[in-house]
Design an enzyme around this catalytic site. Structure first.
Site, short mmCIF file in Angstrom:
data_model
loop_
_atom_site.label_atom_id
_atom_site.label_comp_id
_atom_site.label_asym_id
_atom_site.label_seq_id
_atom_site.Cartn_x
_atom_site.Cartn_y
_atom_site.Cartn_z
N LEU A 310 26.67 99.46 83.28
CA LEU A 310 27.90 98.69 83.15
C LEU A 310 27.89 97.44 84.04
O LEU A 310 27.70 97.53 85.25
CB LEU A 310 29.10 99.57 83.50
CG LEU A 310 30.48 98.92 83.34
CD1 LEU A 310 30.73 98.55 81.88
CD2 LEU A 310 31.58 99.86 83.87
N ASP A 311 28.11 96.29 83.41
CA ASP A 311 28.24 95.00 84.10
C ASP A 311 27.01 94.66 84.95
O ASP A 311 27.11 93.91 85.92
CB ASP A 311 29.50 94.98 84.99
CG ASP A 311 30.77 95.09 84.17
OD1 ASP A 311 30.78 94.60 83.03
OD2 ASP A 311 31.75 95.69 84.66
N ALA A 312 25.87 95.21 84.59
CA ALA A 312 24.66 94.96 85.37
C ALA A 312 23.53 94.42 84.51
O ALA A 312 22.37 94.43 84.93
CB ALA A 312 24.22 96.24 86.07
#
Length: 368
Positions: A310-312
């Site tokens: 997530l979000d990486a």
């Protein structure tokens, strides 16, 4: 997509499909009513089956308005443009070999951007060229591609070829916030984004009027329950819709749902997400509230490729703006949304223009 692999280094690639440059209105007129409605019916929750459907326009919202002229205003043949992206281990002779190959086929190189990551000894290059006078004929691109493939073997090169005549098809996913959606559609209508948008998908019905305003089909695929089964059914409906519409690029324009690891793995190479923060700080909900409470002096936004982490995912673009003690949460929200619009638009345009190469969890962006 044309692809050759030589490196073991992981890389993310966009799918491209061989389709006509323009979709004539008559082609759409011959579609069956079932094809036009396209709403997925396979094993989904009853409330998903009854989701709101707005009929698509005759021609998807696009910068293309009619048949492409074969000659320019002065009577000369109109350029046929392509982009070639390559990455390989840094070594002598790569630039010369590529230039000689294209010259030998009668192609004219218009732009050349290159970069070497000295920490990994990997070389990246983006070439823009005109193949309208290709010696084997501009319609015989497979001959040129075969020659590039042979060259790639020699240099253990990964490569991708994109033709401007093959316009990418984009699905925009949204929830309730409209600022990024409005911005993308306005830019598309103004001719700033070279793509077609055949559908807007949402887990809420709130933004259907915007889709209707711009003449884009809207698919409301709700999540009636917060359980894993409903989530999977909704995700399956999205997946089938993407396949049906032959989508090349997904844009998560503040789509406030988390996809499963399987969905992310299938679409990680062609899904752009906008995150309402300068990653990695203030992850999760209400980042501007957290930033205000923390007393930050800078806030930002991040556009990245979406992955199961997530979000990486690999970051494509970021930007920041100054904050002072006088700024309220409302002020920060306004400034943050301005950043989100701009950062997402840049990232989407660069992907559409084939300017992004991915190496591991980083990107090389040959921006304009």
């Amino acid at each position: 997509m044309v692809l050759a692999r030589g490196l073991k280094t992981p890389a993310i690639r966009l799918r491209l499909h061989t389709r006509p440059h323009l979709v004539q209105p008559s082609q759409h007129a011959t579609r069956s009513k079932a094809q036009k409605r396209i709403l997925v019916q396979a094993q989904v929750h009853p409330s998903v089956k009854s989701a709101q459907v707005l009929e698509p326009p005759t021609v998807p919202l696009s910068v293309q308005a009619g048949p492409e002229a074969k000659t320019s205003s002065n009577g000369a043949p109109k350029p046929l443009l392509a982009s070639l992206l390559i990455q390989c281990s840094d070594q002598k002779g790569v630039v010369a070999a590529l230039a000689q190959l294209l010259y030998g086929f009668g192609c004219n190189i218009l732009e050349s951007d290159q970069y070497t990551d000295t920490s990994t000894a990997v070389y990246f290059q983006r070439l823009r060229f005109d193949y309208s006078e290709c010696l084997v004929g501009p319609s015989n691109t497979q001959v040129l591609e075969h020659a590039i493939a042979e060259l790639a073997k020699r240099y253990q090169m990964e490569w991708r070829m994109f033709y401007d005549s093959k316009v990418k098809r984009v699905a925009i996913l949204v929830s309730k916030l409209d600022h990024c959606l409005y911005d993308l559609l306005i830019r598309l209508k103004a001719g700033e984004l070279n793509c077609q948008v055949p559908v807007i998908i949402s887990n809420h019905p709130d933004l259907a009027p915007i889709a209707q305003q711009f003449g884009v089909a809207f698919r409301h695929l709700p999540l009636p329950l917060a359980d894993a089964k409903s989530k999977q059914q909704q995700e399956d409906a999205i997946e089938a819709l993407l396949q049906e519409l032959d989508i090349d690029l997904l844009v998560l324009a503040r789509y406030m749902q988390i996809f499963s690891a399987g969905f992310c793995a299938r679409h990680a190479d062609h899904t752009v997400n906008i995150h309402h923060s300068f990653l990695p700080a203030f992850e999760g909900a209400k980042p501007y509230h957290k930033a205000h409470k923390r007393g930050v002096k800078i806030i930002g936004a991040t556009a990245h490729l979406a992955t199961a982490d997530l979000d990486a995912g690999p970051i494509i673009e970021q930007d920041v703006t100054r904050i002072t003690h006088r700024d309220s949460v409302k002020d920060m929200l306004r400034k943050g949304r301005d950043l989100e619009r701009l950062v997402l638009a840049r990232a989407v345009r660069w992907v559409l223009e084939d300017r992004v190469l991915v190496h591991g969890n980083k990107t090389v962006v040959f921006n304009d």
